[in-house]
Scaffold this active site. Structure first.
Site, PDB file in Angstrom:
ATOM      1  N   GLU A  73      31.787  54.394  16.656  1.00 54.13           N
ATOM      2  CA  GLU A  73      32.249  54.191  18.368  1.00 54.13           C
ATOM      3  C   GLU A  73      30.933  53.899  18.852  1.00 54.13           C
ATOM      4  O   GLU A  73      31.350  53.084  19.956  1.00 54.13           O
ATOM      5  CB  GLU A  73      32.422  55.793  18.770  1.00 54.13           C
ATOM      6  CG  GLU A  73      33.613  56.521  17.958  1.00 54.13           C
ATOM      7  CD  GLU A  73      35.103  55.767  18.244  1.00 54.13           C
ATOM      8  OE1 GLU A  73      34.868  54.902  19.095  1.00 54.13           O
ATOM      9  OE2 GLU A  73      35.942  56.397  17.923  1.00 54.13           O
ATOM     10  N   GLU A 104      35.002  54.778  24.868  1.00 52.69           N
ATOM     11  CA  GLU A 104      33.983  55.145  23.914  1.00 52.69           C
ATOM     12  C   GLU A 104      32.938  56.052  23.989  1.00 52.69           C
ATOM     13  O   GLU A 104      32.697  56.694  22.908  1.00 52.69           O
ATOM     14  CB  GLU A 104      33.301  53.760  23.432  1.00 52.69           C
ATOM     15  CG  GLU A 104      34.322  52.517  23.538  1.00 52.69           C
ATOM     16  CD  GLU A 104      35.387  52.562  22.193  1.00 52.69           C
ATOM     17  OE1 GLU A 104      35.270  53.500  21.566  1.00 52.69           O
ATOM     18  OE2 GLU A 104      35.931  51.588  22.224  1.00 52.69           O
ATOM     19  N   HIS A 107      34.701  59.236  22.980  1.00 53.43           N
ATOM     20  CA  HIS A 107      34.961  59.126  21.619  1.00 53.43           C
ATOM     21  C   HIS A 107      33.533  59.681  20.846  1.00 53.43           C
ATOM     22  O   HIS A 107      33.523  60.147  19.741  1.00 53.43           O
ATOM     23  CB  HIS A 107      35.336  57.857  20.987  1.00 53.43           C
ATOM     24  CG  HIS A 107      36.810  57.422  21.463  1.00 53.43           C
ATOM     25  ND1 HIS A 107      37.286  56.392  21.288  1.00 53.43           N
ATOM     26  CD2 HIS A 107      37.521  58.126  22.292  1.00 53.43           C
ATOM     27  CE1 HIS A 107      38.425  56.376  22.164  1.00 53.43           C
ATOM     28  NE2 HIS A 107      38.549  57.073  22.720  1.00 53.43           N
ATOM     29  N   TYR A 113      30.759  66.924  19.420  1.00 52.18           N
ATOM     30  CA  TYR A 113      31.485  67.937  19.463  1.00 52.18           C
ATOM     31  C   TYR A 113      31.754  68.527  17.954  1.00 52.18           C
ATOM     32  O   TYR A 113      31.602  69.691  17.595  1.00 52.18           O
ATOM     33  CB  TYR A 113      32.894  67.850  20.411  1.00 52.18           C
ATOM     34  CG  TYR A 113      33.555  69.293  20.544  1.00 52.18           C
ATOM     35  CD1 TYR A 113      33.152  70.341  20.803  1.00 52.18           C
ATOM     36  CD2 TYR A 113      34.958  69.077  20.503  1.00 52.18           C
ATOM     37  CE1 TYR A 113      33.891  71.252  21.224  1.00 52.18           C
ATOM     38  CE2 TYR A 113      35.806  70.264  20.705  1.00 52.18           C
ATOM     39  CZ  TYR A 113      35.386  71.501  21.171  1.00 52.18           C
ATOM     40  OH  TYR A 113      36.012  72.534  21.345  1.00 52.18           O
ATOM     41  N   GLU A 177      38.463  48.104  15.691  1.00 49.94           N
ATOM     42  CA  GLU A 177      39.309  48.879  16.283  1.00 49.94           C
ATOM     43  C   GLU A 177      40.805  48.923  15.577  1.00 49.94           C
ATOM     44  O   GLU A 177      41.653  49.972  15.840  1.00 49.94           O
ATOM     45  CB  GLU A 177      39.390  48.884  17.679  1.00 49.94           C
ATOM     46  CG  GLU A 177      37.951  48.901  18.405  1.00 49.94           C
ATOM     47  CD  GLU A 177      37.894  49.095  19.838  1.00 49.94           C
ATOM     48  OE1 GLU A 177      38.114  47.917  20.527  1.00 49.94           O
ATOM     49  OE2 GLU A 177      37.652  49.809  20.305  1.00 49.94           O
ATOM     50  N   HIS A 214      43.008  49.708  23.445  1.00 52.87           N
ATOM     51  CA  HIS A 214      41.784  48.850  23.210  1.00 52.87           C
ATOM     52  C   HIS A 214      42.320  47.685  22.608  1.00 52.87           C
ATOM     53  O   HIS A 214      41.924  46.318  22.988  1.00 52.87           O
ATOM     54  CB  HIS A 214      40.674  49.518  22.702  1.00 52.87           C
ATOM     55  CG  HIS A 214      40.185  50.653  23.242  1.00 52.87           C
ATOM     56  ND1 HIS A 214      39.268  51.514  22.705  1.00 52.87           N
ATOM     57  CD2 HIS A 214      40.516  51.237  24.630  1.00 52.87           C
ATOM     58  CE1 HIS A 214      38.735  52.525  23.723  1.00 52.87           C
ATOM     59  NE2 HIS A 214      39.761  52.272  24.747  1.00 52.87           N
TER      60      HIS A 214
HETATM   61 MN    MN Z   1      37.698  51.539  21.268  1.00 53.62          MN
HETATM   62 FE    FE Z   2      36.799  54.337  20.288  1.00 51.15          FE
END
Ligand code: MN
Ligand code: FE
Length: 330
Positions: A73, A104, A107, A113, A177, A214
């Site tokens: 990411e 991003e 992400h 987390y 991606e 994306h």
């Molecule tokens: Mn992305």
């Molecule tokens: Fe991403």
């Protein structure tokens, strides 16, 4: 005037009037998809992770995917702002790039987390892209495709330079991606279907929804540049892109085999390998290139969750329950 121009006619500070409505639509679709990882409770995942409910193979699959995504990411975000942003000058495209960069960051936050909740040593997860060869090779492959435009001396003066930019776009939007994320999505969503690590699975669903936008934006950007620079996308480049996608498929299949060496809950490395081929054919379709595999989707349940068909308006085929994510109450 084109999408890559920086002349007075195309002042990057004047977004109105909009020249590229499609870019603006991606921005709006992104905003409708707002979410943050902390909305998703992790108690059940933590309890499961600390119990003996998961097999060793399932634990490895979780670790491999957290390991890959935790750094991928950031790689993607860095490519956006450090390489692409400079050269894609149309203000409505830049508005979307900023939105994507924010996503991003969300992400990246998701993996902070997950790492914190499950109590991983940061270096254990974040070091996997150095330590695990199948992860390192995926990352090096896409980084290699951005080399020319990463050069501080790079400017867009001729067809060869536009082609270098297109190679970067194919590398990050289509390969990273659009292909390298998808075996991981299938694995984590497959676990969730079996009620394993449901919180992480849900976070992967949100990420997959973002990533499908994306990829869509990236493909439309590639199309627009192709249209505005006829002659750049030669037959030779056609063949190069197909070869890149084939190499990417091989790397992703190696990754899937390592992440999931034995069959888990009816999902085995053969099926993941097929799924990668199926996804690669969808990407080739999106780029108007011939399909190379003709492999059927081994996970029909997964395609119900994300619409990969370019012809359909994917903004309208999002799973409706997600839409409330745009109107959180604080
Ligand atoms: Mn992305
Ligand atoms: Fe991403």
């Amino acid at each position: 005037m084109t999408i890559l121009d920086t002349d007075a006619e195309h002042d990057p500070n004047k977004i109105l009037p909009i020249d590229y409505d499609w870019a603006r639509e991606y921005y709006e679709a992104g905003v409708n998809n707002n979410w943050v990882p902390a909305e998703i409770p992790m108690q059940d995942d933590v309890a499961q992770w600390n119990s003996d409910e998961l097999s060793d193979a399932e634990r490895q699959l979780v670790e491999w995917n957290l390991g890959f995504f935790s750094t991928a990411e950031s790689l993607t975000a860095n490519n956006l702002v450090l390489a692409l942003y400079e050269y894609v000058t149309a203000p409505e495209c830049r508005q979307y790039l900023l939105r994507q960069a924010y996503e991003e960051a969300i992400h990246t936050d998701t993996f902070i987390y997950c790492c914190d909740s499950l109590g991983f040593e940061p270096e254990y997860l974040y070091g996997m892209y150095d330590r695990v060869p199948s992860i390192a090779e995926k990352d090096q492959f896409v980084v290699g495709l951005t080399q020319s435009i990463d050069d501080p001396q790079f400017t867009i003066d001729g067809d060869g330079d536009v082609r270098d930019l297109l190679r970067d776009l194919v590398g990050f939007y289509v390969v990273m991606e659009g292909i390298f994320f998808y075996a991981g999505f299938a694995m984590m969503l497959g676990l969730k279907r079996q009620n394993k690590m449901v919180g992480i699975g849900q976070q992967f669903e949100y990420i997959m929804r973002d990533e499908s936008l994306h990829v869509g934006f990236g493909v439309d950007l590639i199309d627009q540049i192709r249209t505005e620079h006829p002659g750049v996308w030669t037959d030779e480049f056609d063949a190069e892109v197909i070869e890149l996608i084939e190499e990417a498929v091989e790397l992703e299949q190696i990754y899937a085999r390592e992440a999931c060496p034995e069959e888990i809950l009816g999902m085995g490395s053969e099926q993941f390998a097929d799924y990668v081929e199926y996804i690669a054919d969808r990407r080739l379709d999106q780029l108007d290139l011939p399909e190379q595999y003709g492999t059927e989707n081994p996970f029909p349940w997964l395609s119900e969750q994300v619409d990969l068909n370019k012809e359909k308006n994917f903004f309208e085929t999002q799973v409706t329950e997600y839409q409330s994510g745009g109107s959180l109450e604080w």
